[in-house]
Structure formats: structure tokens, C-alpha cells
Scaffold this active site. Structure first.
Site, PDB file in Angstrom:
ATOM      1  CB  CYS A  41      -0.943  -0.009   1.193  1.00 25.97           C
ATOM      2  SG  CYS A  41      -1.987  -1.458   1.178  1.00 25.97           S
TER       3      CYS A  41
HETATM    4  C1  UGA Z   1      -1.492   0.583   5.539  1.00 25.26           C
HETATM    5  C2  UGA Z   1      -2.334   1.562   6.370  1.00 25.26           C
HETATM    6  O1  UGA Z   1      -1.859   1.597   7.721  1.00 25.26           O
HETATM    7  C3  UGA Z   1      -3.801   1.164   6.364  1.00 25.26           C
HETATM    8  O2  UGA Z   1      -4.577   2.141   7.061  1.00 25.26           O
HETATM    9  C4  UGA Z   1      -4.279   1.079   4.902  1.00 25.26           C
HETATM   10  O3  UGA Z   1      -5.627   0.634   4.830  1.00 25.26           O
HETATM   11  C5  UGA Z   1      -3.402   0.097   4.144  1.00 25.26           C
HETATM   12  O4  UGA Z   1      -2.037   0.523   4.201  1.00 25.26           O
HETATM   13  C6  UGA Z   1      -3.868   0.070   2.715  1.00 25.26           C
HETATM   14  O5  UGA Z   1      -3.825   1.112   2.051  1.00 25.26           O
HETATM   15  O6  UGA Z   1      -4.413  -0.956   2.286  1.00 25.26           O
HETATM   16  P1  UGA Z   1      -0.489  -1.874   5.943  1.00 25.26           P
HETATM   17  O7  UGA Z   1       0.318  -1.606   4.702  1.00 25.26           O
HETATM   18  O8  UGA Z   1      -1.232  -3.147   6.055  1.00 25.26           O
HETATM   19  O9  UGA Z   1      -1.576  -0.694   6.159  1.00 25.26           O
HETATM   20  O10 UGA Z   1       0.505  -1.841   7.203  1.00 25.26           O
HETATM   21  P2  UGA Z   1       1.024  -0.730   8.224  1.00 25.26           P
HETATM   22  O11 UGA Z   1       0.803  -1.227   9.590  1.00 25.26           O
HETATM   23  O12 UGA Z   1       0.517   0.614   7.918  1.00 25.26           O
HETATM   24  O13 UGA Z   1       2.605  -0.777   7.955  1.00 25.26           O
HETATM   25  C7  UGA Z   1       3.156  -0.377   6.704  1.00 25.26           C
HETATM   26  C8  UGA Z   1       4.668  -0.380   6.760  1.00 25.26           C
HETATM   27  O14 UGA Z   1       5.132   0.682   7.579  1.00 25.26           O
HETATM   28  C9  UGA Z   1       5.284  -1.666   7.360  1.00 25.26           C
HETATM   29  O15 UGA Z   1       6.366  -2.061   6.557  1.00 25.26           O
HETATM   30  C10 UGA Z   1       5.738  -1.240   8.737  1.00 25.26           C
HETATM   31  O16 UGA Z   1       6.847  -1.988   9.174  1.00 25.26           O
HETATM   32  C11 UGA Z   1       6.113   0.211   8.478  1.00 25.26           C
HETATM   33  N1  UGA Z   1       6.088   1.052   9.699  1.00 25.26           N
HETATM   34  C12 UGA Z   1       4.931   1.286  10.355  1.00 25.26           C
HETATM   35  C13 UGA Z   1       7.264   1.630  10.160  1.00 25.26           C
HETATM   36  O17 UGA Z   1       8.347   1.447   9.563  1.00 25.26           O
HETATM   37  N2  UGA Z   1       7.222   2.438  11.269  1.00 25.26           N
HETATM   38  C14 UGA Z   1       6.077   2.685  11.936  1.00 25.26           C
HETATM   39  O18 UGA Z   1       6.121   3.432  12.937  1.00 25.26           O
HETATM   40  C15 UGA Z   1       4.898   2.104  11.472  1.00 25.26           C
END
Ligand code: UGA
Length: 447
Positions: free
Chosen positions: A273
Site C-alpha cells: 500500500c
Molecule cells: C497501511 C495503512 O496503515 C492502512 O490504514 C491502509 O488501509 C493500508 O495501508 C492500505 O492502504 O491498504 P499496511 O500496509 O497493512 O496498512 O501496514 P502498516 O501497519 O501501515 O505498515 C506499513 C509499513 O510501515 C510496514 O512495513 C511497517 O513496518 C512500516 N512502519 C509502520 C514503520 O516502519 N514504522 C512505523 O512506525 C509504522
């Protein structure tokens, strides 16, 4: 009250989770997917991907006959509201690929052509502003004779669920956004969600179709920017003696205007995403004449960030050639087997390029990793085998299983206990006190 009969086109994370959740709250739901193997699997109670809790709920709704999957679009005629949840991947130039939206809309139009009663169409896929009206709406009107506001209702209802917590997010969203072509369409969708959420009503925001489409992109772009900001601060802290980015960002996040969420420094964001959506928003913005430099910087920081792990490794070893390097964690985040856009891919490729022997472990994503790396790397059956004889370990995904590992495990199994904590899951002092060479993102010398 309106008697909802729901069909959902596209049984990926969003479509299948939405279908199963709706069915579990008493709605009759039909799931449509072009992939017959996937449909068969789902009807047998198997998930095409790993997502905590979803399989049990799927089995329940199949047993209750509230949900089934099919490849046959004609079954849509037994329903009165259709959610489009197909994928919208990136094209090689970063623009959004709408081909699945177009083909799903055409197949839908083909069956709706014969229907006189009103049918509501809801786009849930992430699409650039204008798509719901000018692609989905136009195809149904121009090619299949539907009349918007008469026998066709149209909404855009972006999805905010996260992989790994998809069910929790579906039952407890921060907000529901309903973009509407007209009031009637919006009322029907709002009523569906109000029925679904029962006593746990989220705020529901009614907007134009285009604003709803843009809310989705702006939300993901903001979260991605917050992460790249955290990583930028981490990379600066790395060069300040006695400065740990975790202390810094804790102090920053306590400001209620900023808050601590998504300020976690690490090896960058991955997944299907954030990278795709930020790229699509950049291309869209440029196409309409605005250069979004902030978003370009967000992506640029993120593209470089995985290589910080290699940089730290080279602080300890001048060359990685011939070293046995363990990578703990392959999935783009914990609690999923998804490796799309995972930073582990970049890190492993770089390690191989540097001549290291790479051994990997992940609780769920090994099958997906094999499709990418085949026999170029070694796949360990458990963490202990992964660490055995290693010269270096890099923590790439913060699975709970890894958080529990103690310094003595690394000292016992590794040939040389050198750790790079790419997700900041360990207390540096605890590990250093045990004589381990410990490096981490945003942790300078002296800390
Ligand atoms: C993300 C959004 O959080 C959702 O709200 C959205 O619906 C989704 O994309 C989408 O568009 O379908 P997702 O990709 O499943 O969700 O996962 P996240 O929890 O957002 O994490 C994304 C990435 O960011 C991961 O690689 C995670 O490791 C990284 N991340 C997250 C960080 O590096 N630091 C943080 O503080 C948080």
C-alpha cells in the site's frame, strides 16, 4: 428497512475481510473472484493468505451459509449492493494500473444491463480521484445503459484496514468515509454500516466521490511521511554522540499534536500500500500540474533506508564477503506472510551482491520468499538453526518471537555475536553488557 444482499468483487485482503465480517454480522454475502483456484480454496475454508483470526470466521460464515465465493458474475443479480475491491497495482512508471477496475466494472455492467431495479455500486479499491465517477460510473452508463441516480447508485468507500490486524480494524475503524454520487446512494451505504457496527458506531463522514478517493491517498501519504520523518531523525541521531532516536521520538510523540503512532524508526516501510499509493499520488499530482516534492522526499528516504542495515554491518566488518549472515524476518511487517514491497528483499539482494551467505527465517513468509530467492539463500526451520554459526544477524521484521530472544541465545548459537537491530526491538544496554556487538538504527556510538 432496506434488505441488503451484498456482493463483493475481488477476494484479496480487503474484499475477503469485508465479506467475512459483513457475513458474520448477519448479512448475506457473495464473493466474486476471477481466480477459480482461489474461489475453491475459500469455499473449502482456506485462506489464500495468512491473516490472524480470519480463517475461523470464514469457516463460521460458510457453515451458516451466509457467505460463499464464486467466479460467476451472474450471481450479482441476487444482490442489490456490490463492493468493488479489486487490486490497483502500480504500472512500471508508478502510475496506477486500473485494468482490474475496468474489467470488473465491465463484467458487472454486463449482468446489471438486464436489471431494472436500482443497484448500488461501491468502489472500495484505492483509486485516484475521479476514477469512481469517470471510469466506473461512465462505463456503467455509457456501455451498459445504466442511469445514475435512477437504477444505479454510486459510492466510494475507502478502506483503512491494516494487514495483520484486518479483522480488528474492520470491526473498530477510526472512521468510515462515504463518498457519494447522490444523497440516496450515501444514505443506503451509511445505513448498511450503521447496521453493521451496532453499538460500536464510528464517526461517519459523507463527502464527494473525489474527496473520499483523496482521503485514502492523503492518509497513506501522511503515515508514510511520518515514517520517513522518523527515519530521517534516526539517521541524524546516528551521528550525534550519546543520542538515541527512541528517546528523541518518545519526547516528540508526547506532543498531542504529533502523537507517537507511526513514528517508529527502522528499515523503512514496505507492503502493497504505502509505496504504491505514494507513487500513484505523485504521478497523479504531476499529471495535473503540481510537483509534490514532500512526497518525493518521503519515497526517496524510504528507498535508501533498508541499506542502513548494510551500512551498520560494514561498521563492524569491512567486507561481508564469505560471512554467514542471518536475516530474521521476511514479511513486510509482523503477523502477515505478505512480502510485497518488503524491505527484506532489498537487504537480501544487497547481502548477496556483497558476497555474503544468507540464511533467513520468518514464522510465516518462507513460502513467499522461496518464490523470490529460490535456492540463492538458505531457509532455516527455526530461529536457532538460523542463528547457528552466523557472523552477523539483522532483525528486519519485529515478530514477537524475535522480541523474546535473550542475549544468551545469540551468544550460544552464533559464531560471532554481532546484532543489527533494524526495528529497535532490543534494549542496547542489556545486549552490550553481555559482550554482544550491538548496532541499531538511530543509535549513535556512546549510547
Ligand atoms: C497501511 C495503512 O496503515 C492502512 O490504514 C491502509 O488501509 C493500508 O495501508 C492500505 O492502504 O491498504 P499496511 O500496509 O497493512 O496498512 O501496514 P502498516 O501497519 O501501515 O505498515 C506499513 C509499513 O510501515 C510496514 O512495513 C511497517 O513496518 C512500516 N512502519 C509502520 C514503520 O516502519 N514504522 C512505523 O512506525 C509504522
Amino acid at each position: 428497512m432496506y434488505k441488503y444482499r451484498v456482493s463483493i468483487i475481488g477476494l484479496g485482503y480487503v474484499g475477503l475481510t469485508t465479506a467475512v465480517a459483513l457475513a458474520s454480522r448477519g448479512f448475506n454475502v457473495i464473493g466474486i473472484d476471477a481466480n477459480s483456484m482461489k474461489v475453491e480454496k475459500i469455499n473449502n475454508g482456506e485462506l489464500p493468505f495468512y491473516e490472524p483470526g480470519l480463517r475461523d470466521l470464514l469457516i463460521k460464515v460458510l457453515d451458516k451459509k451466509r457467505f460463499h465465493a464464486t467466479t460467476d458474475y451472474k450471481e450479482i443479480l441476487n444482490t442489490n449492493i456490490t463492493f468493488i475491491c479489486v487490486g490497483t497495482p502500480s504500472l512500471p512508471d508508478g502510475r496506477i494500473d486500473l485494468s482490474q477496475i475496468v474489467s470488473a466494472t465491465k463484467s458487472l455492467g454486463n449482468v446489471l444491463r438486464k436489471k431494472n431495479d436500482i443497484h448500488f455500486v461501491v468502489v472500495k479499491s484505492t483509486v485516484i480521484p475521479g476514477t469512481t465517477r469517470n471510469v466506473v460510473g461512465k462505463i456503467l452508463v455509457n456501455n451498459y445503459g445504466k442511469r445514475l441516480g435512477e437504477n444505479l447508485g454510486l459510492c466510494m468507500n475507502p478502506e483503512f484496514l491494516r494487514e495483520g490486524t484486518a479483522l480488528y480494524d474492520t470491526f473498530n475503524p477510526g472512521r468510515v468515509v462515504i463518498g457519494e454520487y447522490d444523497k440516496k446512494s450515501g444514505d443506503i451505504l451509511e445505513n448498511l454500516w450503521r447496521t453493521f457496527y451496532r453499538a460500536n458506531q464510528p464517526p461517519i463522514l459523507r463527502t464527494s466521490l473525489e474527496a473520499a478517493e483523496m482521503i485514502k491517498y492523503a492518509s497513506n501519504a501522511f503515515l508514510a511521511t511520518k515514517i520517513s520523518f522518523a527515519n530521517t531523525i534516526a539517521n541524524i541521531c546516528q551521528h550525534i554522540p550519546n543520542c538515541d532516536v527512541l528517546e528523541v521520538l518518545r519526547g516528540v510523540g508526547l506532543d498531542h499534536r504529533i502523537n507517537p503512532a507511526f513514528l517508529g524508526p527502522g528499515l523503512g516501510f514496505g507492503g502493497s500500500c504505502f509505496p504504491k499509493d505514494v507513487k500513484a499520488l505523485i504521478s497523479f499530482s504531476k499529471d495535473i500540474g503540481y510537483e509534490p516534492i514532500l512526497l518525493e522526499a518521503t519515497l526517496k528516504v524510504n528507498e535508501e533506508q533498508p541499506y542502513k542495515a548494510i551500512e551498520l554491518a560494514k561498521k563492524h566488518y569491512n567486507s561481508l564477503k564469505g560471512l554467514r549472515v542471518t536475516v530474521l524476518g521476511l514479511a513486510f511487517k509482523p503477523n502477515t506472510d505478505d512480502m510485497r514491497g518488503a524491505v527484506s528483499i532489498k537487504i537480501i539482494n544487497k547481502l548477496l551482491e556483497e558476497g555474503a551467505k544468507v540464511v533467513v527465517h520468518d514464522p510465516k513468509a518462507v513460502a513467499n520468499a522461496r518464490k523470490i530467492f529460490s535456492d540463492k539463500i538458505e531457509y532455516a526451520s527455526d530461529v536457532y538453526n538460523a542463528l547457528k554459526g552466523a557472523d552477523l544477524v539483522i532483525i528486519v521484521t519485529e515478530w514477537d518471537e524475535y522480541k523474546k530472544l535473550t542475549p544468551s541465545v545469540f551468544k550460544t548459537y552464533m559464531r560471532r555475536a554481532v546484532i543489527i537491530d533494524g526495528r529497535r526491538i532490543y534494549n542496547p544496554q542489556t545486549f552490550r553488557n553481555e559482550g554482544i556487538s550491538f548496532y541499531a538504527i538511530g543509535l549513535s556510538e556512546g549510547t
